[in-house]
Motif scaffolding. Structure first.
Motif, PDB file in Angstrom:
ATOM      1  N   TYR A   1       0.843  -1.191   0.000  1.00  0.00           N
ATOM      2  CA  TYR A   1       0.000   0.000   0.000  1.00  0.00           C
ATOM      3  C   TYR A   1       0.882   1.247   0.000  1.00  0.00           C
ATOM      4  CZ  TYR A   1      -3.822  -3.064   1.279  1.00  0.00           C
ATOM      5  OH  TYR A   1      -4.757  -4.047   1.283  1.00  0.00           O
ATOM      6  N   TYR A   2       0.307   2.340  -0.473  1.00  0.00           N
ATOM      7  CA  TYR A   2       0.979   3.634  -0.320  1.00  0.00           C
ATOM      8  C   TYR A   2      -0.060   4.735  -0.261  1.00  0.00           C
ATOM      9  CZ  TYR A   2       0.439   4.917  -5.283  1.00  0.00           C
ATOM     10  OH  TYR A   2      -0.052   5.244  -6.510  1.00  0.00           O
ATOM     11  N   PHE A   3       0.373   5.879   0.287  1.00  0.00           N
ATOM     12  CA  PHE A   3      -0.498   7.052   0.426  1.00  0.00           C
ATOM     13  C   PHE A   3      -0.181   8.069  -0.657  1.00  0.00           C
ATOM     14  CE2 PHE A   3       0.021   5.722   4.979  1.00  0.00           C
ATOM     15  CZ  PHE A   3      -1.265   5.234   5.137  1.00  0.00           C
ATOM     16  N   PHE A   4      -1.208   8.808  -1.068  1.00  0.00           N
ATOM     17  CA  PHE A   4      -1.049   9.886  -2.049  1.00  0.00           C
ATOM     18  C   PHE A   4      -1.924  11.052  -1.604  1.00  0.00           C
ATOM     19  CE2 PHE A   4      -2.429  12.242  -5.784  1.00  0.00           C
ATOM     20  CZ  PHE A   4      -1.217  12.529  -6.377  1.00  0.00           C
ATOM     21  N   ILE A   5      -1.352  12.256  -1.629  1.00  0.00           N
ATOM     22  CA  ILE A   5      -2.109  13.470  -1.316  1.00  0.00           C
ATOM     23  C   ILE A   5      -1.873  14.457  -2.460  1.00  0.00           C
ATOM     24  CG2 ILE A   5      -2.453  15.381   0.291  1.00  0.00           C
ATOM     25  CD1 ILE A   5      -1.221  13.585   2.479  1.00  0.00           C
TER      26      ILE A   5
ATOM     27  N   GLU B   1       2.407  18.291  -3.444  1.00  0.00           N
ATOM     28  CA  GLU B   1       1.815  16.970  -3.594  1.00  0.00           C
ATOM     29  C   GLU B   1       2.688  15.939  -2.869  1.00  0.00           C
ATOM     30  OE1 GLU B   1       0.460  15.526  -7.612  1.00  0.00           O
ATOM     31  OE2 GLU B   1       2.331  14.402  -7.411  1.00  0.00           O
ATOM     32  N   TYR B   2       2.067  14.939  -2.286  1.00  0.00           N
ATOM     33  CA  TYR B   2       2.792  13.857  -1.621  1.00  0.00           C
ATOM     34  C   TYR B   2       2.508  12.557  -2.360  1.00  0.00           C
ATOM     35  CZ  TYR B   2       4.172  10.410   1.855  1.00  0.00           C
ATOM     36  OH  TYR B   2       4.763   9.354   2.502  1.00  0.00           O
ATOM     37  N   ASP B   3       3.538  11.886  -2.816  1.00  0.00           N
ATOM     38  CA  ASP B   3       3.402  10.597  -3.487  1.00  0.00           C
ATOM     39  C   ASP B   3       4.277   9.602  -2.742  1.00  0.00           C
ATOM     40  OD1 ASP B   3       3.328   8.379  -5.127  1.00  0.00           O
ATOM     41  OD2 ASP B   3       3.531   9.528  -6.977  1.00  0.00           O
ATOM     42  N   GLY B   4       3.652   8.707  -1.986  1.00  0.00           N
ATOM     43  CA  GLY B   4       4.389   7.790  -1.116  1.00  0.00           C
ATOM     44  C   GLY B   4       4.728   6.448  -1.722  1.00  0.00           C
TER      45      GLY B   4
END
Length: 186
Positions: free
Chosen positions: A45-49, A58-61
């Motif tokens: 899984y990963y998070f994206f904002i 922008e955050y791309d995890g």
């Protein structure tokens, strides 16, 4: 903590195929909770904002993908860069000009009394450019592509004047992407 931020949860497999799972909003303490998902284990899984305001980039995890059970990473938002440019028309600073910074998103700012525009929360290494639409006072403008962290333009140099436009056809077919010389007599 960043309250009210929407966080998207994605899965990513070994082939780099990505699937959206769910999105949730951070509470007043910045905590985000996702509903119980069937078969959470065995997946990455990963998070994206997405950047939705000028407060943060922008955050791309993807590079911090995690598996469950296991440790879930903390999301560290970057304030991003701030760049400032001066809008001029024929070399004179101009207020009231709408400038759009184009990159992953369109970010519009109007120049102040000194012709200054300021854009905040920008990612450092994303291809970007300035764009200004034509008005009765000046011609349209599109800057060369730049990265906000590497020598962004300090000036947005507009020119006054009128646009002369035409459509070029050959035997009824529209001709695109060709240079046309304008000749005139003085």
């Amino acid at each position: 903590p960043m309250p009210d931020v929407w966080v998207k949860l994605y899965t990513i497999d070994a082939k780099e195929d990505i699937s959206f799972v769910e999105q949730a909003q951070a509470d007043a303490q910045g905590k985000v909770s996702f509903g119980s998902q069937p078969s959470l284990s065995g997946k990455k899984y990963y998070f994206f904002i997405p950047q939705t305001t000028s407060e943060y980039s922008e955050y791309d995890g993807k590079d911090k993908a995690f598996s469950l059970p296991g440790r879930v990473p903390t999301i560290e938002l970057d304030k991003g860069l701030t760049i400032t440019a001066t809008v001029t028309v024929d070399g004179v600073p101009r207020s009231g000009v709408k400038v759009i910074l184009k990159y992953n998103y369109d970010y519009e700012v109007t120049s102040d009394a000194n012709g200054k525009v300021t854009f905040s929360g920008l990612p450092a290494n994303v291809d970007s450019y300035f764009e200004v639409e034509k008005t009765d006072d000046y011609l349209a403008y599109k800057s060369p592509v730049f990265k906000p962290g590497i020598n962004p333009p300090a000036t947005i140099p507009l020119k006054s004047g009128n646009i002369i436009s035409t459509t070029v056809t050959y035997k009824g077919q529209l001709i695109k992407n060709r240079t046309v010389d304008l000749l005139f007599e003085l």
